[in-house]
Each structure stands twice: as C-alpha cells, then as structure tokens.
Design a protein around this motif. Sequence first.
Motif, PDB file in Angstrom:
ATOM      1  N   PHE A 150      66.463  40.829 108.190  1.00 36.45           N
ATOM      2  CA  PHE A 150      67.170  42.099 108.035  1.00 36.45           C
ATOM      3  C   PHE A 150      66.374  43.052 107.137  1.00 36.45           C
ATOM      4  O   PHE A 150      66.263  44.251 107.418  1.00 36.45           O
ATOM      5  N   THR A 151      65.828  42.524 106.077  1.00 37.94           N
ATOM      6  CA  THR A 151      65.072  43.347 105.122  1.00 37.94           C
ATOM      7  C   THR A 151      63.826  43.941 105.767  1.00 37.94           C
ATOM      8  O   THR A 151      63.504  45.119 105.569  1.00 37.94           O
ATOM      9  N   THR A 152      63.102  43.136 106.529  1.00 38.57           N
ATOM     10  CA  THR A 152      61.869  43.635 107.148  1.00 38.57           C
ATOM     11  C   THR A 152      62.153  44.722 108.188  1.00 38.57           C
ATOM     12  O   THR A 152      61.318  45.614 108.391  1.00 38.57           O
ATOM     13  N   ILE A 153      63.325  44.674 108.805  1.00 39.15           N
ATOM     14  CA  ILE A 153      63.654  45.644 109.848  1.00 39.15           C
ATOM     15  C   ILE A 153      64.202  46.949 109.267  1.00 39.15           C
ATOM     16  O   ILE A 153      63.792  48.043 109.662  1.00 39.15           O
ATOM     17  N   PHE A 154      65.116  46.832 108.307  1.00 40.13           N
ATOM     18  CA  PHE A 154      65.864  48.000 107.856  1.00 40.13           C
ATOM     19  C   PHE A 154      65.423  48.583 106.510  1.00 40.13           C
ATOM     20  O   PHE A 154      65.933  49.633 106.101  1.00 40.13           O
ATOM     21  N   PHE A 155      64.488  47.939 105.824  1.00 43.31           N
ATOM     22  CA  PHE A 155      64.085  48.466 104.522  1.00 43.31           C
ATOM     23  C   PHE A 155      62.578  48.706 104.402  1.00 43.31           C
ATOM     24  O   PHE A 155      62.071  48.886 103.291  1.00 43.31           O
TER      25      PHE A 155
END
Length: 264
Positions: A150-155
Amino acid sequence: MEASHFLQGSRFVTTTMARPRHVHERNKLPRCSIIAVLTTPADNMNIATDTIPAGAAIEEKRVYKDNWFDRMAINHLSQNVQAATRLRNNKSGYESLVEAATVASRKFNPEKQRELVLQALDTAFPKPVFSLLRTILPESKFAREYFAIFTTIFFAWLVGPCEVKESEINGRKEKNVVYIKKCRFLEESNCVGMCLNMCKVPSQSFIKTSLGTPVNMVPNFDDMSCEMIFGQNPPEISNDPALKQPCYKLCKVNRRHNSNDCSK
C-alpha cells in the motif's frame, strides 16, 4: 654537412654546406616523462571507484513529474502542516510542503515539531478509514505485507520511488519492507533534523497508533535511502542510532540539528 649537385654549363658541380645548428635543434623532439604510463588505465579507474563512493555528490537531483493525484495529495498535506503550525507560505507543490516543514523546524524545538506533525497527520488522513483497516487487518504477516505494498503505491508522491523487499521476522521471510531508493523529502530538505523530527519519529508513532502495526524507519544519510520495516518496533529515541547523526554541511536549516536536540 650537406651535399648538393647541379649542372653548370658543361660541368657537373658538387657543393657542400653545413646544416645550421638551430635547424637540428628545432627538429629535435622534446624530452618527456614516462612515469605516468607505469600504471595501466584500468588500475587508475579502480583506484578512482574505490575512493569515490558510487553516486556520491555528482548524482543529479531527481526531477519529479507529479500527476494530478500527486499534486492533490501534496497540497493537502502541506495545507494541514501549515494549519497545525499556523505558519503559512505562498509556495506551491512539493516546494510548499518543504517550506512549511523548514519554517516549523526553525521556529519550534524537536519535541514540538513531532507534536505538530502528528497533529497534521491526524487531520490529513481520515480516521474512520484507518480504524476500519485496523479492525479488518490486525497485526499479522498478511497485514504487514499489505501495508508495505500500500505504501509503495499510494505514498510515492511523498517519499519518491520505492519497492517492497523481503526480510526475516519471527524466524520466517516476509515481504514487509518498503525500500525507498532516495527519499524525496530528505533530498529536498537536505536536513537530517527535519528527516528525524518531521518524518521518521512522528510517522512511526502515527502508523503504530492508526494501524496497530509497529514500523521502524531506518534512513541511510549517505545515499538518502530509507527502509520502512513493518512489524519491527523502533528503538527508543535515546538509543536510536539515526538520532545521533550529525547534519549535512550544506543543511538548509543552518545545521541546527545535533544528537542533543533530538533527545529533547
């Protein structure tokens, strides 16, 4: 001596003349040293790469091409930081976010900086969403790997390009690490203190509180990379090696950071 032959009337005449000394000296090759060729070019290149770390200082600054979602997220977070600190600026885009953090770092002590960032994060991200995630995704291997992806995609808009890596936790392999190749915030701020007090420490606390999963952020100040290790508790502030690092010589906040400041 130099001989010349020519025909004069019916006689064949031979004359000789001396070559001027200056002509001989002029054509003479100059002496040159051959010491420089005693080492092969390959050896020279090896020495250079051994003494200069790859990508050190000569690497060009990354240029980001933010899309509409990136710009919206950057502006949203910047506005929340400005609202929390009550310090407004007229800049736009990522420059506005860095300016808001820079002004706050100059005005407030490290403890207050962390408090204000936590306040900004609480208002920037919807609590019901995080509460729902915490309910349906209690701490587990699946949750840690999910949060990493999730972090790599949205942040990526906040920290720069990143990827999921594997580590060992509780004796088994998990893809629970977010590897940030070169942190955008650290590169733009160029300040160790801002990285620690306005990103690392408050983010660790926010994620733990909001998602129920501990995370340890391990910055590398040599190449500006960072690892976010989900499922790993960060060390106490007084024992965290990252908070004992001196700031950069070209710190944009006038090198106010030191280990004593971070422990306040």
